[in-house]
Design an enzyme around this catalytic site. Structure first.
Site, PDB file in Angstrom:
ATOM      1  N   GLY A  87       0.851  -1.193   0.000  1.00  0.00           N
ATOM      2  CA  GLY A  87       0.000   0.000   0.000  1.00  0.00           C
ATOM      3  C   GLY A  87       0.879   1.232   0.000  1.00  0.00           C
ATOM      4  N   ARG A  90       4.020   6.159   1.545  1.00  0.00           N
ATOM      5  CA  ARG A  90       4.515   7.532   1.545  1.00  0.00           C
ATOM      6  C   ARG A  90       4.056   8.269   0.289  1.00  0.00           C
ATOM      7  NH1 ARG A  90      10.609   7.809  -0.601  1.00  0.00           N
ATOM      8  NH2 ARG A  90      10.507   6.065  -2.020  1.00  0.00           N
ATOM      9  N   LYS A 110       4.338  12.281  -3.609  1.00  0.00           N
ATOM     10  CA  LYS A 110       5.236  11.240  -3.096  1.00  0.00           C
ATOM     11  C   LYS A 110       6.083  11.862  -1.996  1.00  0.00           C
ATOM     12  CE  LYS A 110       8.395   7.667  -4.831  1.00  0.00           C
ATOM     13  NZ  LYS A 110       8.927   7.041  -6.034  1.00  0.00           N
ATOM     14  N   GLY A 123       6.910   8.013   5.981  1.00  0.00           N
ATOM     15  CA  GLY A 123       6.045   8.598   4.951  1.00  0.00           C
ATOM     16  C   GLY A 123       6.703   9.732   4.178  1.00  0.00           C
ATOM     17  N   ASP A 249       4.613  -4.704  -7.583  1.00  0.00           N
ATOM     18  CA  ASP A 249       3.943  -3.445  -7.226  1.00  0.00           C
ATOM     19  C   ASP A 249       4.467  -2.287  -8.062  1.00  0.00           C
ATOM     20  OD1 ASP A 249       6.281  -4.053  -5.543  1.00  0.00           O
ATOM     21  OD2 ASP A 249       5.975  -2.041  -4.757  1.00  0.00           O
ATOM     22  N   ASN A 250       5.506  -2.525  -8.837  1.00  0.00           N
ATOM     23  CA  ASN A 250       6.039  -1.455  -9.683  1.00  0.00           C
ATOM     24  C   ASN A 250       5.774  -1.713 -11.164  1.00  0.00           C
ATOM     25  OD1 ASN A 250       6.962  -0.138  -7.412  1.00  0.00           O
ATOM     26  ND2 ASN A 250       9.029  -0.973  -7.540  1.00  0.00           N
ATOM     27  N   ASP A 259       7.908   4.412 -10.703  1.00  0.00           N
ATOM     28  CA  ASP A 259       8.725   4.182  -9.519  1.00  0.00           C
ATOM     29  C   ASP A 259      10.215   4.151  -9.829  1.00  0.00           C
ATOM     30  OD1 ASP A 259       7.929   4.452  -7.044  1.00  0.00           O
ATOM     31  OD2 ASP A 259       7.310   2.404  -6.667  1.00  0.00           O
TER      32      ASP A 259
HETATM   33  P1  AMP Z   1       9.022   1.401  -3.243  1.00  0.00           P
HETATM   34  O1  AMP Z   1      10.343   0.739  -3.042  1.00  0.00           O
HETATM   35  O2  AMP Z   1       9.111   2.913  -3.318  1.00  0.00           O
HETATM   36  O3  AMP Z   1       8.220   0.814  -4.338  1.00  0.00           O
HETATM   37  O4  AMP Z   1       8.224   1.155  -1.889  1.00  0.00           O
HETATM   38  C1  AMP Z   1       7.889  -0.127  -1.413  1.00  0.00           C
HETATM   39  C2  AMP Z   1       6.911   0.034  -0.277  1.00  0.00           C
HETATM   40  O5  AMP Z   1       7.523   0.690   0.838  1.00  0.00           O
HETATM   41  C3  AMP Z   1       5.683   0.849  -0.609  1.00  0.00           C
HETATM   42  O6  AMP Z   1       4.587   0.295   0.063  1.00  0.00           O
HETATM   43  C4  AMP Z   1       6.036   2.207  -0.080  1.00  0.00           C
HETATM   44  O7  AMP Z   1       4.895   2.990   0.173  1.00  0.00           O
HETATM   45  C5  AMP Z   1       6.791   1.843   1.193  1.00  0.00           C
HETATM   46  N1  AMP Z   1       7.702   2.915   1.623  1.00  0.00           N
HETATM   47  C6  AMP Z   1       8.845   3.291   1.032  1.00  0.00           C
HETATM   48  N2  AMP Z   1       9.429   4.308   1.697  1.00  0.00           N
HETATM   49  C7  AMP Z   1       8.624   4.608   2.748  1.00  0.00           C
HETATM   50  C8  AMP Z   1       8.669   5.566   3.802  1.00  0.00           C
HETATM   51  N3  AMP Z   1       9.689   6.443   3.932  1.00  0.00           N
HETATM   52  N4  AMP Z   1       7.666   5.577   4.696  1.00  0.00           N
HETATM   53  C9  AMP Z   1       6.660   4.707   4.587  1.00  0.00           C
HETATM   54  N5  AMP Z   1       6.552   3.776   3.630  1.00  0.00           N
HETATM   55  C10 AMP Z   1       7.520   3.713   2.698  1.00  0.00           C
HETATM   56 MG    MG Z   2       6.644   1.031  -5.515  1.00  0.00          MG
END
Ligand code: AMP
Ligand code: MG
Length: 483
Positions: A87, A90, A110, A123, A249-250, A259
């Site tokens: 989900g 952030r 973002k 976040g 998820d990407n 992403d």
């Molecule tokens: P990503 O690697 O950006 O695709 O993120 C993978 C997951 O980690 C997603 O659910 C993001 O929303 C969560 N996520 C990444 N960075 C943060 C953060 N700083 N705070 C909260 N959730 C994060």
């Molecule tokens: Mg992602």
């Protein structure tokens, strides 16, 4: 009435069943300051660019944009092969902006603060990675590759704590949607057929309206997404792009690149190139991207099985047929793309070996991927260490002989100019630009790079710094998520 500066929201995702999201407002920040604003994109979206460029509050969550319905999307994802419930931790979807000509675009912050999906995270996002996403996503757009776009980067005036305190920032991301394979994995895990049908219908309506009303919507969606993803990966292979985190998820259902974390463009040609510091096994290496996309789409197909046919065996048969077809369809797409890179229009039996032989030579002699194709335009034998050998000279002669099957050779050079960029966002140039921005608050380097990358197929002087591969001491070996 308060001004909207051209924003015209219609939030269809917020009208979907509540299982798919959680209403969640962005958290205001201390001192929003506009770092980058994309005037061209704002114009394209029919927004009042001049006014909005002066409104950092609108892109930090401090001011609620009229008509928005902020929410965090629920989704799951196979991360390096393991299924997890994720989900938006952030990212906050403000809503969907409708353009005058009827396009629907997600507007997302973002780094907008914690959401119910943040788990242990803060976040937030750091300035460097948000600038990086801005630069690379806009470069992809310049290259003519489907991608999310970047409308603004706002520094939030607060530190984020990673290994060390870093300046925090928020990126405004614009995308055809944020529906992804992981959205379907999440929905499938709810074991609610009506929810799946709603989501299938929604996705078709949003991205593949021609297929709405198809007898088998689930199968039609699988076919459409496979086709778009093949087109997308083919583009990545054309320009030497390595996504770096091809988790489910990407992988978008729209077929846009999304992403930008530890992604990078390859300098020297090498199938095994990996930049991401977290990809130790090379799962997402350059040459693995087609196979891993097929793997990701197999996960997608699994979520659709029960909606394809009541008879599971029959459903598996249909999905398997589609996924088996992947390799031959992808190979054909890749071959057509490589023919374009070499200026070939017709098809000759020897084309495939001509292409793979060149790639082997490039790998062996560490040739620069981007520059090699560009240097071939015009038919002169390229000069340089990688090309001064008999094997390359004989390959070059074969290629020139092959070009004689083409009608007008000037058309071949034109085709090569359209399919081979003269410049890409090389890591060392991106790092230099980000460093100037982060350490000295100097955005001129980023802006110069962005301007060049908006026209990447134009001829460039061989001495142009953006054309030069990194010198030995400039090579960037690893990229980081920055999360
Ligand atoms: P990503 O690697 O950006 O695709 O993120 C993978 C997951 O980690 C997603 O659910 C993001 O929303 C969560 N996520 C990444 N960075 C943060 C953060 N700083 N705070 C909260 N959730 C994060
Ligand atoms: Mg992602």
């Amino acid at each position: 009435m308060s001004p909207t500066y051209g924003f015209q929201f219609d939030n269809s995702y917020a009208r979907l069943p509540e299982a798919l999201f959680s209403l969640s407002a962005p958290q205001p920040v201390a001192k929003p300051d506009m770092v980058l604003f994309n005037h061209a994109l704002a114009d394209e979206l029919g927004l009042d660019a001049d006014a909005l460029a002066q409104q950092p509050d609108w892109f930090s969550g401090n001011t609620e944009i009229p008509g928005s319905t902020p929410l965090a999307q629920a989704y799951a994802g196979h991360q390096f092969g393991n299924l997890t419930m994720l989900g938006d931790g952030r990212a906050i979807l403000l809503g969907e902006h409708l353009t005058e000509d009827g396009r629907r675009r997600d507007i997302q912050l973002k780094g907008g603060g914690r959401t119910p999906f943040s788990r242990g995270g803060d976040g937030r996002a750091a300035l460097g990675p948000m600038l990086r996403e801005y630069v690379i996503s806009e470069a992809m757009h310049g290259l003519g590759i489907p991608t999310s776009r970047s409308l603004a980067v706002v520094a939030n005036g607060e530190p984020v704590y990673r290994d060390q305190p870093l300046p925090g920032a928020i990126l405004t991301r614009v995308a055809a949607s944020h529906l992804r394979v992981g959205t379907f994995q999440y929905a499938a895990a709810q074991q609610d057929p009506a929810l799946m049908d709603t989501l299938i219908d929604y996705t078709l309506h949003r991205h593949y309206p021609d297929q709405q009303g198809n007898d088998n919507p689930a199968l039609a969606l699988l076919d459409a997404v496979i086709a778009e993803q093949i087109a997308l990966v083919t583009h990545w292979m054309r320009v030497g792009f390595i996504h770096g985190v091809l988790n489910t998820d990407n992988v978008t259902l729209s077929g846009e690149t999304i992403d930008y974390g530890p992604c990078a463009f390859m300098d020297r040609y090498d199938q095994d190139t990996v930049f991401s510091s977290i990809d130790r096994q090379g799962r997402y290496a350059f040459g693995n991207q087609p196979a891993i996309t097929q793997w990701n789409l197999t996960r997608f197909a699994e979520t659709l099985l029960s909606r394809m046919d009541d008879d599971v065996d029959r459903a598996i048969e249909m999905a398997t047929e589609r996924l088996k077809g992947w390799s031959s369809t992808y190979d054909a797409s890749w071959l057509a793309m490589m023919r374009n890179k070499l200026g070939l229009t017709g098809e000759q039996a020897e084309d495939e070996s001509l292409i793979t032989d060149l790639l082997s030579l490039m790998q062996l002699h560490k040739a620069d991927y981007t520059n090699t194709f560009r240097l071939l335009i015009g038919g002169q034998q390229p000069q340089g260490q990688a090309y001064n050998n008999d094997a390359f000279a004989s390959w070059h002669a074969r290629w020139l002989a092959r070009l004689e099957h083409e009608g007008n050779v000037d058309d071949s050079w034109a085709r090569m100019r359209q399919n081979n960029p003269a410049i890409i966002p090389r890591n060392h140039q991106v790092e230099k630009a980000l460093q100037a921005a982060e350490e000295d608050g100097d955005l001129s380097v980023v802006n110069r790079l962005l301007a060049a990358l908006s026209d990447p197929y134009a001829d460039r002087d061989a001495e142009d710094p953006y054309v030069q591969p990194p010198k030995e001491d400039e090579v960037v070996c690893a990229t980081f998520c920055g999360t």
